[in-house]
Write a protein that holds these residues in place. Sequence first.
Motif, PDB file in Angstrom:
ATOM      1  N   ILE A 155       2.158  -4.932 -12.795  1.00  0.00           N
ATOM      2  CA  ILE A 155       0.834  -5.421 -12.361  1.00  0.00           C
ATOM      3  C   ILE A 155       0.309  -4.564 -11.204  1.00  0.00           C
ATOM      4  N   LEU A 156       1.194  -4.242 -10.277  1.00  0.00           N
ATOM      5  CA  LEU A 156       0.769  -3.412  -9.146  1.00  0.00           C
ATOM      6  C   LEU A 156       0.281  -2.051  -9.637  1.00  0.00           C
ATOM      7  N   ARG A 157       1.023  -1.504 -10.579  1.00  0.00           N
ATOM      8  CA  ARG A 157       0.675  -0.156 -11.063  1.00  0.00           C
ATOM      9  C   ARG A 157      -0.579  -0.150 -11.928  1.00  0.00           C
ATOM     10  N   SER A 158      -0.881  -1.302 -12.518  1.00  0.00           N
ATOM     11  CA  SER A 158      -2.104  -1.331 -13.323  1.00  0.00           C
ATOM     12  C   SER A 158      -3.295  -1.784 -12.472  1.00  0.00           C
ATOM     13  N   ASP A 159      -3.060  -1.819 -11.163  1.00  0.00           N
ATOM     14  CA  ASP A 159      -4.140  -2.087 -10.216  1.00  0.00           C
ATOM     15  C   ASP A 159      -4.750  -3.476 -10.408  1.00  0.00           C
ATOM     16  N   ARG A 160      -3.920  -4.419 -10.826  1.00  0.00           N
ATOM     17  CA  ARG A 160      -4.458  -5.752 -11.088  1.00  0.00           C
ATOM     18  C   ARG A 160      -4.080  -6.766 -10.017  1.00  0.00           C
ATOM     19  N   TYR A 161      -3.427  -6.308  -8.986  1.00  0.00           N
ATOM     20  CA  TYR A 161      -3.052  -7.223  -7.909  1.00  0.00           C
ATOM     21  C   TYR A 161      -4.257  -7.453  -7.008  1.00  0.00           C
ATOM     22  N   LYS A 162      -4.558  -8.735  -6.796  1.00  0.00           N
ATOM     23  CA  LYS A 162      -5.697  -9.038  -5.930  1.00  0.00           C
ATOM     24  C   LYS A 162      -5.178  -9.228  -4.518  1.00  0.00           C
ATOM     25  N   GLU A 163      -5.761  -8.493  -3.606  1.00  0.00           N
ATOM     26  CA  GLU A 163      -5.236  -8.526  -2.234  1.00  0.00           C
ATOM     27  C   GLU A 163      -5.357  -9.885  -1.574  1.00  0.00           C
ATOM     28  N   GLU A 164      -6.299 -10.699  -2.087  1.00  0.00           N
ATOM     29  CA  GLU A 164      -6.434 -12.016  -1.455  1.00  0.00           C
ATOM     30  C   GLU A 164      -5.223 -12.899  -1.775  1.00  0.00           C
ATOM     31  N   ASP A 165      -4.480 -12.533  -2.846  1.00  0.00           N
ATOM     32  CA  ASP A 165      -3.247 -13.272  -3.132  1.00  0.00           C
ATOM     33  C   ASP A 165      -2.185 -12.857  -2.123  1.00  0.00           C
ATOM     34  N   LYS A 166      -1.543 -13.840  -1.523  1.00  0.00           N
ATOM     35  CA  LYS A 166      -0.437 -13.480  -0.643  1.00  0.00           C
ATOM     36  C   LYS A 166       0.730 -13.064  -1.521  1.00  0.00           C
ATOM     37  N   LEU A 197       0.838  -1.206   0.000  1.00  0.00           N
ATOM     38  CA  LEU A 197       0.000   0.000   0.000  1.00  0.00           C
ATOM     39  C   LEU A 197       0.868   1.249   0.000  1.00  0.00           C
ATOM     40  N   SER A 198       1.927   1.185   0.803  1.00  0.00           N
ATOM     41  CA  SER A 198       2.829   2.330   0.900  1.00  0.00           C
ATOM     42  C   SER A 198       3.527   2.581  -0.445  1.00  0.00           C
ATOM     43  N   TYR A 199       3.927   1.492  -1.101  1.00  0.00           N
ATOM     44  CA  TYR A 199       4.574   1.631  -2.416  1.00  0.00           C
ATOM     45  C   TYR A 199       3.605   2.237  -3.433  1.00  0.00           C
ATOM     46  N   LEU A 200       2.375   1.766  -3.403  1.00  0.00           N
ATOM     47  CA  LEU A 200       1.394   2.278  -4.361  1.00  0.00           C
ATOM     48  C   LEU A 200       1.045   3.742  -4.097  1.00  0.00           C
ATOM     49  N   GLU A 201       1.348   4.191  -2.873  1.00  0.00           N
ATOM     50  CA  GLU A 201       1.139   5.614  -2.573  1.00  0.00           C
ATOM     51  C   GLU A 201       2.379   6.437  -2.927  1.00  0.00           C
ATOM     52  N   GLY A 202       3.372   5.754  -3.506  1.00  0.00           N
ATOM     53  CA  GLY A 202       4.535   6.490  -4.001  1.00  0.00           C
ATOM     54  C   GLY A 202       5.820   6.329  -3.209  1.00  0.00           C
ATOM     55  N   ASP A 203       5.806   5.470  -2.190  1.00  0.00           N
ATOM     56  CA  ASP A 203       7.011   5.315  -1.378  1.00  0.00           C
ATOM     57  C   ASP A 203       7.907   4.211  -1.957  1.00  0.00           C
ATOM     58  N   GLU A 204       8.957   4.605  -2.649  1.00  0.00           N
ATOM     59  CA  GLU A 204       9.854   3.642  -3.308  1.00  0.00           C
ATOM     60  C   GLU A 204      10.634   2.792  -2.294  1.00  0.00           C
ATOM     61  N   ILE A 205      10.834   3.338  -1.100  1.00  0.00           N
ATOM     62  CA  ILE A 205      11.566   2.595  -0.063  1.00  0.00           C
ATOM     63  C   ILE A 205      10.821   1.306   0.286  1.00  0.00           C
TER      64      ILE A 205
END
Lengths: 80, 193
Positions: free
Chosen positions: B62-73, B13-21
Amino acid sequence: MKLTFTEQDLIRYHYGEANQEESQAIQAELERNLNLRLQFERLKFVWDQLDQFKIDPSEETISSILDASASHLSNVEPLD
Amino acid sequence: MKVNMLSDRELLLSYLEGDEISLEALIRKHKQKVFTTIYLIVNDRYTAEDLFQETFIKVIQILRSDRYKEEDKFLPWVLRIARNLAIDHFRKHKRNTMINGEDGEEILKKVEIADVNREDQLMQNQTCHQIRHLIHLLPEEQKTVLVLRQYAGLSFKEIADITEVSINTALGRMRYALNNLRKMILEKQLNLQ
Protein backbone atom coordinates in the motif's frame (compact mmCIF):
# COMPACT_ATOMS: atom_id res chain seq x y z
CA MET A 1 -21.56 17.18 35.85
CA LYS A 2 -22.71 14.00 37.55
CA LEU A 3 -20.98 12.94 40.75
CA THR A 4 -21.77 9.26 40.67
CA PHE A 5 -19.81 7.24 38.20
CA THR A 6 -20.30 3.71 36.95
CA GLU A 7 -17.75 1.04 36.19
CA GLN A 8 -18.26 1.80 32.52
CA ASP A 9 -17.33 5.43 33.17
CA LEU A 10 -14.15 4.24 34.90
CA ILE A 11 -13.33 1.99 31.95
CA ARG A 12 -13.75 4.85 29.46
CA TYR A 13 -11.62 7.05 31.76
CA HIS A 14 -8.86 4.43 31.91
CA TYR A 15 -8.71 4.13 28.13
CA GLY A 16 -8.71 7.88 27.64
CA GLU A 17 -12.18 7.95 26.12
CA ALA A 18 -13.81 10.27 28.62
CA ASN A 19 -13.80 13.92 27.61
CA GLN A 20 -11.62 16.38 29.49
CA GLU A 21 -14.40 17.66 31.74
CA GLU A 22 -15.53 14.16 32.61
CA SER A 23 -11.95 12.98 33.23
CA GLN A 24 -11.35 15.82 35.65
CA ALA A 25 -14.59 15.07 37.47
CA ILE A 26 -13.74 11.37 37.75
CA GLN A 27 -10.24 12.19 38.95
CA ALA A 28 -11.61 14.50 41.63
CA GLU A 29 -14.21 11.94 42.67
CA LEU A 30 -11.56 9.20 42.87
CA GLU A 31 -9.60 11.35 45.29
CA ARG A 32 -12.48 11.88 47.66
CA ASN A 33 -14.66 8.78 47.24
CA LEU A 34 -13.19 5.62 48.78
CA ASN A 35 -15.78 3.28 47.26
CA LEU A 36 -15.11 4.56 43.77
CA ARG A 37 -11.38 4.29 44.37
CA LEU A 38 -11.76 0.66 45.47
CA GLN A 39 -13.85 -0.04 42.39
CA PHE A 40 -11.14 1.49 40.22
CA GLU A 41 -8.42 -0.49 42.02
CA ARG A 42 -10.29 -3.73 41.30
CA LEU A 43 -10.30 -2.90 37.61
CA LYS A 44 -6.71 -1.73 37.69
CA PHE A 45 -5.67 -5.06 39.16
CA VAL A 46 -6.90 -6.76 35.97
CA TRP A 47 -5.38 -4.14 33.66
CA ASP A 48 -2.03 -4.62 35.36
CA GLN A 49 -2.20 -8.35 34.63
CA LEU A 50 -3.28 -7.77 31.05
CA ASP A 51 -0.42 -5.35 30.49
CA GLN A 52 1.98 -8.20 31.11
CA PHE A 53 0.75 -10.09 28.09
CA LYS A 54 3.05 -8.92 25.34
CA ILE A 55 4.71 -11.17 22.88
CA ASP A 56 6.99 -10.59 19.96
CA PRO A 57 7.16 -12.17 16.54
CA SER A 58 10.27 -14.19 15.77
CA GLU A 59 13.34 -12.55 14.28
CA GLU A 60 12.93 -14.83 11.25
CA THR A 61 9.53 -13.32 10.51
CA ILE A 62 10.90 -9.77 10.74
CA SER A 63 13.81 -10.71 8.49
CA SER A 64 11.44 -12.21 5.93
CA ILE A 65 9.47 -8.95 5.76
CA LEU A 66 12.63 -6.90 5.37
CA ASP A 67 13.96 -9.26 2.70
CA ALA A 68 10.67 -9.03 0.86
CA SER A 69 10.80 -5.27 0.98
CA ALA A 70 14.39 -5.11 -0.18
CA SER A 71 14.13 -7.58 -3.01
CA HIS A 72 10.90 -9.22 -4.10
CA LEU A 73 8.54 -6.35 -3.53
CA SER A 74 10.44 -4.05 -5.82
CA ASN A 75 9.38 -6.41 -8.62
CA VAL A 76 5.87 -6.99 -7.38
CA GLU A 77 2.92 -5.03 -8.69
CA PRO A 78 1.54 -2.64 -6.10
CA LEU A 79 -1.98 -3.33 -4.83
CA ASP A 80 -4.80 -2.22 -7.15
CA MET B 1 19.60 11.57 13.73
CA LYS B 2 19.03 8.02 14.96
CA VAL B 3 16.03 6.28 13.43
CA ASN B 4 14.54 5.44 16.81
CA MET B 5 14.19 9.15 17.51
CA LEU B 6 12.09 9.75 14.42
CA SER B 7 8.30 9.88 14.37
CA ASP B 8 6.26 7.33 12.42
CA ARG B 9 5.64 9.93 9.73
CA GLU B 10 9.34 10.70 9.37
CA LEU B 11 10.16 7.01 9.20
CA LEU B 12 7.50 6.44 6.56
CA LEU B 13 8.79 9.29 4.40
CA SER B 14 12.33 8.05 4.81
CA TYR B 15 11.29 4.51 3.83
CA LEU B 16 9.48 5.76 0.76
CA GLU B 17 12.67 7.56 -0.23
CA GLY B 18 14.41 4.20 -0.20
CA ASP B 19 15.75 3.85 3.33
CA GLU B 20 15.05 0.23 4.34
CA ILE B 21 16.37 0.87 7.87
CA SER B 22 13.35 3.07 8.47
CA LEU B 23 11.03 0.19 7.68
CA GLU B 24 12.86 -1.99 10.15
CA ALA B 25 12.55 0.74 12.79
CA LEU B 26 8.81 1.00 12.18
CA ILE B 27 8.32 -2.75 12.45
CA ARG B 28 10.40 -3.04 15.61
CA LYS B 29 8.63 -0.08 17.17
CA HIS B 30 5.17 -1.58 16.71
CA LYS B 31 5.79 -5.33 16.47
CA GLN B 32 4.62 -6.17 19.98
CA LYS B 33 1.19 -4.54 19.75
CA VAL B 34 0.55 -5.87 16.27
CA PHE B 35 1.74 -9.39 17.01
CA THR B 36 -0.04 -9.67 20.37
CA THR B 37 -3.32 -8.61 18.77
CA ILE B 38 -3.03 -11.13 15.96
CA TYR B 39 -1.96 -13.87 18.32
CA LEU B 40 -4.88 -13.37 20.68
CA ILE B 41 -7.34 -13.52 17.81
CA VAL B 42 -5.99 -16.64 16.08
CA ASN B 43 -4.61 -18.38 19.19
CA ASP B 44 -1.77 -20.06 17.34
CA ARG B 45 1.81 -18.87 17.23
CA TYR B 46 2.66 -20.16 13.75
CA THR B 47 -0.46 -18.68 12.20
CA ALA B 48 0.22 -15.42 14.01
CA GLU B 49 3.74 -15.30 12.54
CA ASP B 50 2.30 -15.81 9.04
CA LEU B 51 -0.37 -13.17 9.50
CA PHE B 52 2.13 -10.71 10.98
CA GLN B 53 4.24 -11.13 7.87
CA GLU B 54 1.20 -10.84 5.62
CA THR B 55 0.17 -7.66 7.43
CA PHE B 56 3.46 -5.90 6.83
CA ILE B 57 3.73 -7.12 3.24
CA LYS B 58 0.33 -5.53 2.66
CA VAL B 59 1.50 -2.37 4.44
CA ILE B 60 4.53 -2.19 2.15
CA GLN B 61 2.42 -2.75 -0.96
CA ILE B 62 0.00 0.00 0.00
CA LEU B 63 2.82 2.38 0.84
CA ARG B 64 4.54 1.68 -2.45
CA SER B 65 1.37 2.17 -4.44
CA ASP B 66 1.05 5.60 -2.84
CA ARG B 67 -2.30 4.77 -1.30
CA TYR B 68 -1.49 5.54 2.31
CA LYS B 69 -3.38 8.55 3.55
CA GLU B 70 -1.27 10.64 5.86
CA GLU B 71 -4.25 11.56 7.98
CA ASP B 72 -4.36 7.90 9.06
CA LYS B 73 -2.16 7.34 12.06
CA PHE B 74 0.29 4.58 11.27
CA LEU B 75 -0.24 2.16 14.16
CA PRO B 76 -4.08 2.18 14.13
CA TRP B 77 -3.91 1.71 10.37
CA VAL B 78 -1.55 -1.28 10.65
CA LEU B 79 -3.64 -2.72 13.47
CA ARG B 80 -6.73 -2.43 11.31
CA ILE B 81 -5.05 -4.43 8.54
CA ALA B 82 -3.75 -7.00 11.05
CA ARG B 83 -7.08 -7.35 12.76
CA ASN B 84 -8.95 -7.81 9.46
CA LEU B 85 -6.53 -10.49 8.29
CA ALA B 86 -6.69 -12.26 11.66
CA ILE B 87 -10.46 -12.13 11.84
CA ASP B 88 -10.75 -13.43 8.25
CA HIS B 89 -8.46 -16.29 9.16
CA PHE B 90 -10.33 -16.96 12.38
CA ARG B 91 -13.66 -17.13 10.53
CA LYS B 92 -12.31 -19.52 7.89
CA HIS B 93 -10.59 -21.65 10.51
CA LYS B 94 -13.71 -21.76 12.64
CA ARG B 95 -15.78 -22.95 9.68
CA ASN B 96 -13.23 -25.60 8.75
CA THR B 97 -13.04 -27.04 12.25
CA MET B 98 -16.75 -27.06 12.96
CA ILE B 99 -17.29 -30.60 14.28
CA ASN B 100 -20.51 -31.67 15.93
CA GLY B 101 -21.20 -34.36 18.50
CA GLU B 102 -19.33 -35.80 21.44
CA ASP B 103 -16.59 -37.42 19.38
CA GLY B 104 -16.03 -34.22 17.54
CA GLU B 105 -15.81 -32.26 20.75
CA GLU B 106 -13.25 -34.74 22.02
CA ILE B 107 -11.17 -34.35 18.89
CA LEU B 108 -11.29 -30.60 19.24
CA LYS B 109 -10.21 -30.83 22.86
CA LYS B 110 -7.25 -32.98 21.91
CA VAL B 111 -6.26 -30.60 19.16
CA GLU B 112 -6.50 -27.70 21.58
CA ILE B 113 -4.41 -29.48 24.20
CA ALA B 114 -1.76 -30.38 21.64
CA ASP B 115 -1.72 -26.79 20.53
CA VAL B 116 -1.35 -25.50 24.06
CA ASN B 117 1.53 -27.91 24.70
CA ARG B 118 3.31 -26.71 21.60
CA GLU B 119 2.74 -23.14 22.68
CA ASP B 120 4.19 -23.95 26.08
CA GLN B 121 7.49 -24.79 24.47
CA LEU B 122 7.49 -21.58 22.56
CA MET B 123 6.23 -19.25 25.21
CA GLN B 124 8.93 -18.72 27.77
CA ASN B 125 7.04 -16.38 29.97
CA GLN B 126 4.69 -18.32 32.24
CA THR B 127 2.70 -15.25 33.20
CA CYS B 128 1.95 -14.58 29.57
CA HIS B 129 0.77 -18.13 29.18
CA GLN B 130 -1.59 -17.87 32.14
CA ILE B 131 -3.08 -14.59 31.03
CA ARG B 132 -3.55 -15.82 27.50
CA HIS B 133 -5.26 -18.95 28.84
CA LEU B 134 -7.67 -16.88 30.94
CA ILE B 135 -8.48 -14.55 28.07
CA HIS B 136 -9.45 -17.56 25.97
CA LEU B 137 -11.78 -18.78 28.69
CA LEU B 138 -13.91 -15.68 28.26
CA PRO B 139 -17.12 -15.86 26.21
CA GLU B 140 -16.30 -14.96 22.60
CA GLU B 141 -18.13 -11.61 22.64
CA GLN B 142 -16.28 -10.46 25.74
CA LYS B 143 -12.94 -11.70 24.44
CA THR B 144 -13.39 -9.81 21.16
CA VAL B 145 -14.01 -6.48 22.88
CA LEU B 146 -11.16 -7.04 25.33
CA VAL B 147 -8.61 -7.88 22.64
CA LEU B 148 -9.68 -5.07 20.33
CA ARG B 149 -9.66 -2.44 23.09
CA GLN B 150 -6.77 -3.58 25.26
CA TYR B 151 -4.33 -4.85 22.64
CA ALA B 152 -5.41 -3.48 19.27
CA GLY B 153 -6.09 -0.05 20.73
CA LEU B 154 -9.44 0.48 19.03
CA SER B 155 -11.96 2.85 20.58
CA PHE B 156 -15.27 1.54 21.90
CA LYS B 157 -16.96 3.38 19.04
CA GLU B 158 -14.81 1.51 16.49
CA ILE B 159 -15.45 -1.79 18.28
CA ALA B 160 -19.18 -1.08 18.35
CA ASP B 161 -19.13 -0.46 14.57
CA ILE B 162 -17.17 -3.62 13.81
CA THR B 163 -19.24 -5.89 16.04
CA GLU B 164 -22.50 -4.17 15.10
CA VAL B 165 -23.63 -3.36 18.62
CA SER B 166 -24.11 -0.09 20.50
CA ILE B 167 -21.19 1.58 22.31
CA ASN B 168 -22.97 0.80 25.56
CA THR B 169 -23.12 -2.90 24.72
CA ALA B 170 -19.41 -2.92 23.82
CA LEU B 171 -18.63 -1.18 27.12
CA GLY B 172 -20.87 -3.62 29.00
CA ARG B 173 -19.04 -6.57 27.44
CA MET B 174 -15.73 -5.04 28.44
CA ARG B 175 -16.97 -4.62 32.00
CA TYR B 176 -18.06 -8.28 32.13
CA ALA B 177 -14.75 -9.37 30.63
CA LEU B 178 -12.72 -7.48 33.24
CA ASN B 179 -14.87 -8.70 36.12
CA ASN B 180 -14.78 -12.29 34.86
CA LEU B 181 -11.02 -12.17 34.48
CA ARG B 182 -10.66 -10.82 37.98
CA LYS B 183 -12.84 -13.62 39.37
CA MET B 184 -10.88 -16.25 37.46
CA ILE B 185 -7.55 -14.91 38.66
CA LEU B 186 -8.74 -14.89 42.27
CA GLU B 187 -10.52 -18.27 42.08
CA LYS B 188 -7.55 -19.98 40.55
CA GLN B 189 -5.28 -18.07 42.92
CA LEU B 190 -2.93 -17.59 40.07
CA ASN B 191 0.44 -16.38 40.97
CA LEU B 192 0.63 -13.65 38.39
CA GLN B 193 3.59 -11.42 38.98
